[in-house]
Motif scaffolding. Structure first.
Motif, PDB file in Angstrom:
ATOM      1  N   GLU B 201       0.833  -1.197   0.000  1.00  0.00           N
ATOM      2  CA  GLU B 201       0.000   0.000   0.000  1.00  0.00           C
ATOM      3  C   GLU B 201       0.872   1.254   0.000  1.00  0.00           C
ATOM      4  O   GLU B 201       2.007   1.233   0.470  1.00  0.00           O
ATOM      5  N   ASP B 211     -10.455   4.288   5.972  1.00  0.00           N
ATOM      6  CA  ASP B 211     -10.432   3.392   4.815  1.00  0.00           C
ATOM      7  C   ASP B 211     -10.923   4.076   3.534  1.00  0.00           C
ATOM      8  O   ASP B 211     -11.646   3.484   2.734  1.00  0.00           O
ATOM      9  N   VAL B 214      -8.246   3.249  -1.374  1.00  0.00           N
ATOM     10  CA  VAL B 214      -8.016   1.839  -1.688  1.00  0.00           C
ATOM     11  C   VAL B 214      -7.041   1.787  -2.853  1.00  0.00           C
ATOM     12  O   VAL B 214      -7.351   2.185  -3.972  1.00  0.00           O
TER      13      VAL B 214
END
Lengths: 397, 254
Positions: B201, B211, B214
């Motif tokens: 990531e 979150d 993504v």
């Protein structure tokens, strides 16, 4: 021996009537302006561009890029008229074409001096433009073609002063083609950016070329008028006829340019991108309205047209004032174009972004502009002094 | 009959024209008009359905990925609470100077009023690593280019001449002049600082507590980003699609 040959050579080209204390004082004055102005530009590398130029993340370009564009466009115009006179002959402008070539070189040097202190790492440009070229980049083509053009014109000018007419014509032609293509690539730098709707579109390259023809014709009239003014001489009929020809070209292109300016702005108000409309609004009624209405339209288009009509293309003094005003208007027009495209936030509506970013050129930016102007004036006087006889010849090669 | 002979003929006028001729002329006019009108109506018919389904045409179709890996990011925009942990993580990881104008990623804010109630929205932005990147096209020295392995738009600082054309060209204001590097700097999805070290990531995505971000390979059908992009109910959009840059940062509300 070699010194003697050089002395003999310059004796054939130089104009000793300009070896006066007054002209020397002016020449030194402009040299002083160059040192001060471009000195500020050079100092910016030591102090740091971010500290002396008012560029930001939001407005990465400004007065220096527009000044560069102004000198480059004027150079293209001068070069085109000179090439037309040299190649096709027969035009009345041919008698002043040598002066045009010289001033075209000087103007492009003014442009190079400006952009040379604007970009952050010019030394990297010298290396990586050659060993890591990007053929899709307008900037790369523009730089390469202007470099080629100035090289050709310097050799062409050498051919002119040494009497090598064939070299002058061939190199002059290549130089002029390179200048036109470079001008096109310069406009392409702006015209091919969809993120800036005020610049984006196929009209801009034609607009830039029209501006070149306008600035070039204005510069021809202005510089020739000045050349005889500083000598205190009456202008010969052949030069007057040349300026009348240039005046006709100037009038025609002034009208074409005005039409293009009108439609270019109107287009933003009939639809299309909101960012383009807001940018156009900056000129009509926003932060650029004074530069636009006062300088670009009144001083740069309307008053010169009135002066041309009053002069009836006979009074070269009045035409020269019109030429000067057009050049002032063109200088501001380049600024309006560059600033207009950048003042509008691309993420308008988010982050409480203002409708227009704030950009005011810094003292250092103005100093560099004055330095480039000093360079062109200095180049003009040195040219008249050293190559005066070549310029005032009655016949063209 | 040529024009000189015609000129000598006497003008018969339109009074003597048989009505059959008039009707023929009218019919021809109607046919021409009909063809043009029909063509115009057809050209106005939407073809959007053919290009996209429930999502949007901004998502690349399968088989249109030119790189072995094709990294992208989906922003679940309405999850963002403007905590700015992503910004701090990015600065720490990528040595972004703490200056006002210097950032690789930021969060934009917008206040709208709906039915008299103020609504505050946040939108994280960063380099969109476009498939047709304007910055890469305009760079004179190839100082910025698409990494052939990942499709990430990266910088080769030593080649940057500082002409700032890429800054003018970028639709997303994703570039800034770094005085430390003395070159243009921008987000590179942590290619050198994290991905090269085996991290999966980016720093901003890893740091986000809500979150929102993504990150992943949009080519990999097992990845979370692939699922989000191809979920029929998800409405996906990109910023400034009109620029035609084909960005790889996508937005949705979840």
């Amino acid at each position: 021996m070699a010194t003697n040959a050089i002395t003999t050579f310059f004796n054939q080209t130089q104009d000793t009537s300009l070896a006066t204390p007054r002209i020397n004082r002016f020449t030194l004055f402009f040299l002083f302006i160059i040192i001060l102005g471009l000195g500020c530009g050079v100092a910016s590398f030591i102090i740091g561009h971010e500290k002396v130029y008012n560029y930001t993340r939001d407005v990465p370009w400004g007065l220096l890029i527009s000044t560069y564009a102004f000198w480059a466009i004027t150079s293209t115009g001068l070069c085109i008229y000179a090439a037309i006179s040299h190649i096709f002959g027969g035009t009345k402008m041919a008698v002043v074409s040598n002066r045009m070539v010289w001033m075209s070189i000087i103007c492009i040097l003014g442009a190079f001096a400006t952009i040379g202190v604007e970009i952050a790492s010019p030394h990297r440009m010298l290396i990586y433009n050659i060993i890591s070229p990007n053929p899709t980049s307008n900037i790369w083509w523009m730089g390469t073609l202007y470099g080629l053009a100035v090289g050709c014109m310097i050799v062409e000018f050498f051919g002119i002063v040494t009497g090598l007419a064939r070299i002058a014509v061939i190199l002059g032609t290549i130089g002029a083609v390179a200048e036109v293509l470079a001008n096109s690539c310069l406009s392409g730098v702006f015209a091919t950016l969809p993120s800036r709707p005020y610049w984006y579109g196929g009209q801009l390259p034609i607009y830039f070329l029209t501006a070149a023809f306008l600035s070039g014709a204005s510069a021809i009239i202005l510089f020739n008028q000045l050349a005889y003014k500083i000598r205190g001489q009456e202008m010969p009929q052949s030069v007057k006829d040349a300026l009348k020809s240039a005046g006709k070209a100037m009038t025609l292109v002034l009208i074409l340019y005005s039409v293009a300016t009108f439609w270019r702005l109107i287009m933003y108000f009939v639809g299309g991108s909101e960012l383009g409309r807001i940018a156009a609004d900056a000129l009509i009624s926003g932060p650029l309205s004074v530069p636009f209405w006062v300088f670009e339209v009144c001083i740069g288009l309307i008053i010169p047209l009135i002066l041309i009509l009053l002069s009836r293309l006979q009074n070269t003094g009045m035409m020269a004032i019109a030429g000067l005003l057009i050049l002032v208007g063109q200088f501001v027009a380049r600024y309006n174009l560059v600033a207009g495209g950048l003042l509008v936030p691309g993420t308008l509506g988010w982050d409480n972004a203002p409708t227009y970013f704030n950009y005011v050129p810094s003292f250092f930016e103005f100093a560099v502009v004055m330095g480039s102007l000093g360079l062109v004036c200095f180049g003009f006087l040195v040219g008249e002094r050293v190559f005066g006889k070549t310029f005032t010849q009655k016949e063209h090669h | 009959m040529d024009i000189t002979t015609l000129e000598k003929e006497k003008n018969e006028g339109i009074e003597t024209l048989p009505s059959e001729e008039r009707r023929k002329f009218l019919k021809m006019g109607l046919t021409v008009t009909g063809v043009f009108l029909g063509g115009t109506v057809l050209s106005l018919t939407s073809v959007k359905k053919a290009l996209c389904g429930n999502t949007d045409s901004v998502i690349p179709a399968d088989g249109q990925y030119p790189y072995p890996k094709h990294y992208g990011m989906v922003m679940r925009q309405n999850h963002c609470i403007d905590c700015e942990q992503c910004l701090d993580a990015c600065r720490d990881t990528n040595h972004v100077p703490a200056e006002h104008d210097a950032w690789r990623t930021t969060i934009q804010e917008r206040i709208t009023t709906v039915d008299g109630t103020e609504k505050r929205e946040f939108r994280p932005i960063l380099c969109n690593h476009c498939n047709r990147p304007p910055c890469v096209r305009v760079c004179p020295t190839k100082a910025t280019y698409k990494d052939q392995e990942t499709g990430i738009v990266v910088m080769d600082y030593k080649k940057c001449i500082g002409c700032k054309t890429c800054m003018a060209a970028c639709p997303y204001n994703a570039r800034y002049f770094s005085h430390d590097r003395y070159a243009i700097d921008k987000c590179n999805f942590c290619l050198d600082t994290r991905l090269a070290k085996g991290e999966k990531e980016t720093a901003c995505a890893a740091a986000c507590p809500a979150d929102v971000r993504v990150f992943g390979d949009i080519k990999d059908s097992t990845s979370e980003i692939y699922r989000l992009l191809h979920e029929p109910d998800n409405k996906i959009w990109v910023i400034r699609p009109e620029c035609g840059a084909l960005p790889n940062v996508f937005y949705m509300n979840a």
